[in-house]
Design an enzyme around this catalytic site. Sequence first.
Site, PDB file in Angstrom:
ATOM      1  CG  HIS A  86      -1.985   1.069   1.094  1.00  0.00           C
ATOM      2  ND1 HIS A  86      -1.743   2.377   1.430  1.00  0.00           N
ATOM      3  CD2 HIS A  86      -3.259   1.017   0.625  1.00  0.00           C
ATOM      4  CE1 HIS A  86      -2.832   3.086   1.170  1.00  0.00           C
ATOM      5  NE2 HIS A  86      -3.766   2.286   0.684  1.00  0.00           N
ATOM      6  CD  GLU A 122      -5.397   1.648  -3.152  1.00  0.00           C
ATOM      7  OE1 GLU A 122      -6.568   1.749  -2.775  1.00  0.00           O
ATOM      8  OE2 GLU A 122      -4.435   1.639  -2.374  1.00  0.00           O
TER       9      GLU A 122
END
Length: 247
Positions: A92, A162
């Site tokens: 992430h 993302e």
Amino acid sequence: MKIIAANWKMNKTNKEARAFFAEYAKLVRKNNNQVLFFAPFTTLGTVVKAGKELGITAGAQNFYPAKNGTFTGEISLDMLAEAGVRTVLVGHSERRTLLKESDEFINEKVKAALNAGFKVIFCIGENIEEYETGKTSAVLKKQITRGLKDIPFVNGLIIAYEPIWAISGGDPSKPKPIPTREIIERIHTEIKELTVKMFGCSVPVLYGGSANDKNWAELSTMKNVDGALVGGASLVSEKFATMVNIK
Ligand code: PGA
């Protein structure tokens, strides 16, 4: 069938999670979507318990890629498995930037998790500068080739694209602008083509970055968008249940 994954980040105590699931249970309708919740370690027990009633899967936001040992503050895959968790988030952007995780360390984590039979959601994404200077494809290619180098197999692997500049600040009422359909479809297709080249098969690709109850109906119709990784909007039961209810 779509994969809809909540990334709660550093939010929700057990008490708050129980209140969330009590509301969510009333709102969500039976459907084919696969729903996951990446919760803080201390809240995972509540998610595992809710999972049995609601058909959702608990996932961990982090772990350390060693069997056991002198790693103060860390959690192993065996510990997660014992707690009933067999899915992890790796790469992430918040861990890449704030916690300084490198592509090499991320690669170690992906390999350790897949080898241990865990499902992995591997996150990639470009920052605003890289986006504005047309480097998105090159950045993603580098993150994929380094992060997924020498992995044993792709079974259980999911990629989440993302764009960092589209990730909300965590306030569900303040989503950021997201890329256009054309961009998302192009990037997701490129990612899938690269995985076919590297592994001989394509992997599911989720979109993340201000995905919410207002835009998911459209996002979910985009080519090669297999699901969503949802931060801010996953904190509010009404918003998240609305997303899960979209077929
Ligand atoms: P957001 O976060 O939905 O709040 O933009 C997504 C993520 O960081 O996974």
